[in-house]
Design a protein around this motif. Structure first.
Motif, PDB file in Angstrom:
ATOM      1  N   SER A   1     -66.074 -35.435  36.159  1.00  0.00           N
ATOM      2  CA  SER A   1     -67.199 -34.491  36.126  1.00  0.00           C
ATOM      3  C   SER A   1     -68.514 -35.230  35.943  1.00  0.00           C
ATOM      4  O   SER A   1     -69.533 -34.877  36.556  1.00  0.00           O
TER       5      SER A   1
ATOM      6  N   ASP B   1     -66.326 -29.268  41.865  1.00  0.00           N
ATOM      7  CA  ASP B   1     -65.638 -29.813  40.688  1.00  0.00           C
ATOM      8  C   ASP B   1     -64.508 -28.866  40.305  1.00  0.00           C
ATOM      9  O   ASP B   1     -64.765 -27.802  39.734  1.00  0.00           O
ATOM     10  N   GLU B   2     -63.296 -29.249  40.655  1.00  0.00           N
ATOM     11  CA  GLU B   2     -62.104 -28.425  40.417  1.00  0.00           C
ATOM     12  C   GLU B   2     -62.324 -26.979  40.861  1.00  0.00           C
ATOM     13  O   GLU B   2     -62.178 -26.047  40.065  1.00  0.00           O
TER      14      GLU B   2
HETATM   15 MG   LIG Z   1     -64.120 -32.305  34.423  1.00  0.00          MG
END
Ligand SMILES: [Mg+2]
Ligand SMILES: Nc1ncnc2c1ncn2[C@@H]1O[C@H](COP(=O)(O)OP(=O)(O)O)[C@@H](O)[C@H]1O
Lengths: 232, 405
Positions: free
Chosen positions: A46, A167-168
């Protein structure tokens, strides 16, 4: 539309202790690449995405976006760069809850200074592209998780950015929605968009043209499509 | 363009939180309303004072017996009984540019008709008094020159006295007793109602000044001479001529030893006006304090709002909102609150000013200045107290803000 990272470090000061979330990242991503970032929790994915997405600055290192150094721009210049060049998709959608899907999608265009009409037209166009044109006037809480993420993707696309960062994006979704969302990313990749996506799941990473493994703030593997990577 | 956008966003945010928005505005509403109502009361008092002075007649000089007083301290020795009827006649004869000269004495008496009695003020006057005070008689006639010279026991009474002593019967031709002496009523004054100061102008008995001095009050001097000057430009000149004449007649060399005082109603009016203006401003500024309190209320709510919407701010910044964009959004929100609050406050203020004059027994005068002033003041307050929360919002770090739960 290229990304060049050189010697990127991000060091957090916690009390007297220094934590290196990123510890020397060198990375080159070409136009049209679909890169999947993998790695255990806390490895710095991240943090790296935030720097790539111009939400954050590295402690040291160089980040060239389209050949232009952006690592140490001021807040407002970073904001403008985000607005023009980057579309961000978050794990928890990050939609504004009190406004409609259409208005959410149009939000980047507000800050790009587009006219009301152009905003509405383009937002509608991209909502249609993710198959949600019938839900344009719904508020986020009237939509399912998968639908919300599609709204978020439409929003990431609406100002025609060079790079999509996710991000995910499927981290909070069920399998069916995950498949839908991944299909959109694959389509975008085929249309020539540059995509960087963080994921825990090897099946998702397998969709990408390139797989990167992050561990303890450094990239430990860099592989092509379909190669099997050991995440742990 | 972004401005309109921000106003729309602000309005939406306010509507989404109706109760809170109203509570926030309440401070501004009360503040603006109070300023308008208070100033309207002050202006009303000022108008009353001006009206009552104006009702005494225009271009008036008042000669009063007794040395001038400064802050209640008499400036020269003397009994204050040196102003005579002759002085009044001398003014009339020797000084030009004068329309009327009306000497008068006054004292309170119990006036009796049969078994009815009434406490009132008895004025000893001349026939010119009527012109100066613009009095008219409703029935009967007014005092004549002849009544003055013959010291006749005749009286003209006000409507209040008439109704209290005679009920509905016409008193003209009847007798009343003042200090046990009978006076024949020759006229009843036209109803004048309350003066602007709340005094009953119909509660009076008018008798010839000569009768009053010699037969009733046993006076050799008079209290007041009202002088009406023919034009406003001549007032100062006539005033100094009267002063010179009276000093000559009273053998006063040094004005410090004056045993009389000539007052100019216009200058009295100016003093009164400036006093009431000061009172008005005082009232207004006390009310304005509640505006500042209202501003602090806005600041308080905006701080809460910024904290609550940290995530929203993070999202907007992540999508490309600059410092100024966010700053503007929150600043406009607090200005919109104060503008709407200010507008409601204007309505509330004007309504309460009208209610006060209708039910509260005060005269109120609504003027544009306090409305504009308090409105722009409230907008300024929205701006001022909005800056800090808006800056706080605009300076948020997008990552920190997005992570905020
Ligand atoms: Mg993360
Ligand atoms: N704001 C911060 N302050 C201190 N440490 C942080 C901060 N953000 C991230 N970290 C640390 O940096 C490391 C990497 O975090 P992160 O990039 O979120 O990992 P991942 O997304 O791969 O799970 C972690 O050890 C985390 O605790």
């Amino acid at each position: 539309m290229t990304i060049d990272l050189e010697g990127i470090k991000k060091i957090y000061q916690i009390g007297t202790q220094e934590v290196a979330a990123l510890n020397g990242i060198d990375l080159h991503i070409k136009q049209g690449e679909f890169a999947a970032l993998m790695g255990p929790s806390g490895s710095g994915k991240s943090t790296l995405m935030n720097i790539l997405g111009c939400l954050d600055r590295p402690t040291v290192g160089s980040y060239k976006l389209d050949g232009k150094e952006v690592a140490y721009l001021g807040d407002d210049d970073l904001a403008k760069t985000r607005n023009k060049k980057i579309g961000f998709v978050f794990q928890n959608f990050n939609l504004l809850s009190r406004i409609s899907a259409l208005d959410n999608v149009a939000l980047p265009l507000v800050y790009a200074g587009k006219s009301r009409r152009e905003r509405a037209e383009r937002a509608y166009h991209f909502l249609k592209a993710v198959g949600l044109d019938t839900r344009a006037n719904h508020q986020p809480n009237e939509l399912s998780g998968g639908q919300r993420q599609r709204v978020a993707i439409a929003r990431a696309l609406v100002n025609d950015p060079s790079i999509i960062m996710a991000d995910e994006p499927t981290g909070n979704l069920d399998t069916k929605s995950t498949t839908e969302i991944m299909k959109i990313f694959i389509d975008l990749h085929e249309q020539g968009k540059t995509i960087i996506l963080v994921t825990h799941e090897p099946e998702i990473a397998a969709c990408a043209s390139r797989q990167l493994l992050v561990r303890d703030g450094v990239i430990t593997r860099d592989a092509g499509r379909g190669e099997k990577m050991d995440v742990v | 363009m972004l401005f309109n956008e921000s106003v729309m966003m602000a309005l939406k945010a306010l509507i989404a939180n109706k109760l809170r928005s109203i509570l926030t505005m309440l401070g501004i509403i009360i503040g603006v309303g109070a300023v308008i109502a208070m100033v309207s009361i002050g202006m009303g008092v000022r108008k009353n004072v001006q009206d009552s002075i104006a009702s005494l007649g225009s271009n008036m000089l008042i000669v009063q017996a007794g040395a001038p007083r400064v802050n209640g301290v008499r400036q020269a020795a003397g009994s204050g009984e040196n102003l005579k009827l002759d002085d009044s006649d001398a003014i009339k004869k020797k000084i030009k540019n004068i329309d009327y000269v009306a000497p008068s004495v006054q004292k309170s008496y119990q006036v009796v008709n049969g078994n009815q009695n009434w406490n009132t003020t008895v004025y000893g006057i001349t026939s010119e008094y009527m012109a100066i005070r613009s009095l008219t008689v409703n029935s009967g006639s007014f005092l004549t020159e002849n009544d003055i010279t013959t010291r006749a026991r005749v009286a003209v009474i006000g409507a209040t006295v008439a109704s209290n002593l005679f009920g509905s019967t016409n008193p003209v031709g009847k007798n009343i007793r003042i200090n046990n002496d009978p006076y024949k009523i020759i006229g009843v004054l036209e109803n004048k109602g309350q003066s602007a100061m709340g005094q009953d102008q119909d509660d009076c008995v008018l008798i010839p000044v000569t009768t009053a001095m010699e037969r009733l009050m046993a006076l050799t001097s008079i209290r007041t001479i009202n002088v009406q000057v023919s034009s406003a430009e001549k007032i100062d000149q006539v005033q100094s001529e009267i002063e010179t004449l009276l000093r000559q007649r009273h053998r006063i060399e040094n004005p410090v030893n004056d045993d009389f005082q000539v007052r100019n109603l216009t200058s009295i009016m100016e003093t009164m006006t400036s006093t009431t203006t000061m009172i008005t401003m005082l009232l207004g500024s006390i009310a304005a304090i509640s505006l500042i309190v209202g501003g602090i209320g806005i600041m308080n709510i905006m701080m809460v709002s910024v904290t609550e919407r940290t995530r929203e701010i993070g999202i907007r910044k992540a999508l490309g909102a600059t410092f100024n964009n966010v700053m503007m959004q929150f600043l406009i929100e607090s200005i919109v609150v104060s503008v709407i609050g200010g507008l409601i406050g204007i309505v509330v203020g004007c309504a309460s000013a009208m209610a006060i004059s209708k039910f509260g027994g005060f005269n109120t005068v609504i003027t544009l200045e306090p409305i504009l002033l308090s409105f722009f003041f409230s907008v300024g307050i929205g701006l001022f107290f909005g800056i800090y929360p808006a800056r706080k919002a605009a300076k948020l770090d997008p990552i920190e803000a997005l992570r905020y739960e």
